[in-house]
Design a protein around this motif. Structure first.
Motif, PDB file in Angstrom:
ATOM      1  N   PHE A  56       0.815  -1.204   0.000  1.00  0.00           N
ATOM      2  CA  PHE A  56       0.000   0.000   0.000  1.00  0.00           C
ATOM      3  C   PHE A  56       0.857   1.264   0.000  1.00  0.00           C
ATOM      4  CE2 PHE A  56      -2.430   3.364   1.967  1.00  0.00           C
ATOM      5  CZ  PHE A  56      -3.681   3.239   1.396  1.00  0.00           C
ATOM      6  N   VAL A  57       1.861   1.305   0.871  1.00  0.00           N
ATOM      7  CA  VAL A  57       2.697   2.505   1.004  1.00  0.00           C
ATOM      8  C   VAL A  57       3.468   2.783  -0.284  1.00  0.00           C
ATOM      9  CG1 VAL A  57       4.279   3.692   2.569  1.00  0.00           C
ATOM     10  CG2 VAL A  57       3.034   1.718   3.379  1.00  0.00           C
ATOM     11  N   GLU A  58       3.926   1.726  -0.947  1.00  0.00           N
ATOM     12  CA  GLU A  58       4.636   1.900  -2.213  1.00  0.00           C
ATOM     13  C   GLU A  58       3.709   2.490  -3.278  1.00  0.00           C
ATOM     14  OE1 GLU A  58       7.794  -1.738  -2.394  1.00  0.00           O
ATOM     15  OE2 GLU A  58       5.664  -2.293  -2.329  1.00  0.00           O
ATOM     16  N   LEU A  59       2.492   1.977  -3.339  1.00  0.00           N
ATOM     17  CA  LEU A  59       1.523   2.512  -4.298  1.00  0.00           C
ATOM     18  C   LEU A  59       1.232   3.975  -4.003  1.00  0.00           C
ATOM     19  CD1 LEU A  59      -1.151  -0.278  -4.760  1.00  0.00           C
ATOM     20  CD2 LEU A  59       0.014   0.968  -6.567  1.00  0.00           C
ATOM     21  N   GLN A  60       1.034   4.281  -2.733  1.00  0.00           N
ATOM     22  CA  GLN A  60       0.728   5.661  -2.355  1.00  0.00           C
ATOM     23  C   GLN A  60       1.884   6.581  -2.718  1.00  0.00           C
ATOM     24  OE1 GLN A  60      -0.006   6.282   1.796  1.00  0.00           O
ATOM     25  NE2 GLN A  60      -1.188   8.138   1.406  1.00  0.00           N
ATOM     26  N   ARG A  61       3.098   6.109  -2.572  1.00  0.00           N
ATOM     27  CA  ARG A  61       4.278   6.906  -2.914  1.00  0.00           C
ATOM     28  C   ARG A  61       4.355   7.165  -4.421  1.00  0.00           C
ATOM     29  NH1 ARG A  61       8.532   3.646  -0.899  1.00  0.00           N
ATOM     30  NH2 ARG A  61       7.542   3.884   1.114  1.00  0.00           N
ATOM     31  N   VAL A  70      -8.915   7.298  -0.311  1.00  0.00           N
ATOM     32  CA  VAL A  70      -9.315   7.064  -1.702  1.00  0.00           C
ATOM     33  C   VAL A  70      -8.550   5.881  -2.286  1.00  0.00           C
ATOM     34  CG1 VAL A  70      -9.375   8.066  -4.031  1.00  0.00           C
ATOM     35  CG2 VAL A  70     -10.061   9.432  -2.060  1.00  0.00           C
ATOM     36  N   LEU A  71      -7.277   5.752  -1.964  1.00  0.00           N
ATOM     37  CA  LEU A  71      -6.495   4.609  -2.447  1.00  0.00           C
ATOM     38  C   LEU A  71      -7.111   3.310  -1.931  1.00  0.00           C
ATOM     39  CD1 LEU A  71      -4.142   3.385  -3.985  1.00  0.00           C
ATOM     40  CD2 LEU A  71      -2.683   3.833  -1.987  1.00  0.00           C
ATOM     41  N   THR A  72      -7.487   3.280  -0.669  1.00  0.00           N
ATOM     42  CA  THR A  72      -8.129   2.093  -0.096  1.00  0.00           C
ATOM     43  C   THR A  72      -9.421   1.770  -0.835  1.00  0.00           C
ATOM     44  OG1 THR A  72      -7.187   2.514   2.082  1.00  0.00           O
ATOM     45  CG2 THR A  72      -9.136   1.117   2.011  1.00  0.00           C
ATOM     46  N   ARG A  86      -5.267  -8.946  -4.220  1.00  0.00           N
ATOM     47  CA  ARG A  86      -4.767  -8.546  -2.897  1.00  0.00           C
ATOM     48  C   ARG A  86      -4.311  -9.810  -2.190  1.00  0.00           C
ATOM     49  NH1 ARG A  86      -6.882  -8.412   2.372  1.00  0.00           N
ATOM     50  NH2 ARG A  86      -6.218  -6.588   3.587  1.00  0.00           N
ATOM     51  N   THR A  87      -3.068  -9.792  -1.713  1.00  0.00           N
ATOM     52  CA  THR A  87      -2.528 -10.942  -0.994  1.00  0.00           C
ATOM     53  C   THR A  87      -2.195 -10.526   0.427  1.00  0.00           C
ATOM     54  OG1 THR A  87      -1.579 -11.775  -3.050  1.00  0.00           O
ATOM     55  CG2 THR A  87      -0.752 -12.739  -0.990  1.00  0.00           C
ATOM     56  N   TYR A  98      -0.409  -5.866  -3.333  1.00  0.00           N
ATOM     57  CA  TYR A  98      -1.348  -5.760  -4.450  1.00  0.00           C
ATOM     58  C   TYR A  98      -0.585  -5.991  -5.733  1.00  0.00           C
ATOM     59  CZ  TYR A  98      -4.204  -3.534  -0.904  1.00  0.00           C
ATOM     60  OH  TYR A  98      -4.904  -3.276   0.235  1.00  0.00           O
ATOM     61  N   GLU A  99      -1.226  -6.699  -6.666  1.00  0.00           N
ATOM     62  CA  GLU A  99      -0.641  -6.881  -7.982  1.00  0.00           C
ATOM     63  C   GLU A  99      -1.755  -6.910  -9.019  1.00  0.00           C
ATOM     64  OE1 GLU A  99       1.213 -10.789  -8.699  1.00  0.00           O
ATOM     65  OE2 GLU A  99       0.310 -11.389  -6.799  1.00  0.00           O
TER      66      GLU A  99
END
Length: 138
Positions: A56-61, A70-72, A86-87, A98-99
């Protein structure tokens, strides 16, 4: 009837004969546009496709202007639509990754065509906007 690649009649893309009979069916790709091209879906899918599995943090970055809330929401919707996987790893602390799914990956040619269209045509769009805004009737 068919639609050509230039957007007119002709070509080899079939045009449903009854598309205008029901206003809800006037555009057969409308449901796809709603799913794939909502505000944050495209950057999330693009990022997962380009960078692979992420937390999640990588995606947000990488999708810098999106809020965590909103990302969630978007990730849940994309998982529901089958476009991402989602794993959950039951570790201490728990880890979630996430992939992009196979279904999500099947959008890659569409994104590639859109990227090509953008590179070829966005300059023309900007010129058209400039010309329109400069005209006295605008």
């Amino acid at each position: 009837m068919t639609i050509s690649e230039e957007g007119g009649m002709g070509g080899d893309m079939p045009w449903p004969a009854d598309a205008s009979a029901d206003p809800g069916n006037a555009c057969p790709i409308a449901p796809v546009v709603d799913i794939v091209f909502s505000r944050w879906t495209t950057p999330i899918l693009w990022t997962l496709h380009a960078h692979g599995r992420q937390r999640f943090v990588e995606l947000q970055r990488r999708v810098t202007t999106i809020t965590p809330k909103v990302l969630t929401q978007r990730l849940r919707q994309l998982e529901r639509d089958g476009l991402i996987v989602r794993t959950y790893h039951p570790e201490v602390p728990p880890r979630v990754e996430y992939e992009i799914s196979e279904l999500g990956r099947s959008l890659a040619p569409l994104f590639a065509h859109l990227a090509e269209w953008a590179a070829t045509n966005l300059g023309k769009v900007e010129r058209a906007r400039h010309d329109y805004d400069a005209s006295p009737t605008a």
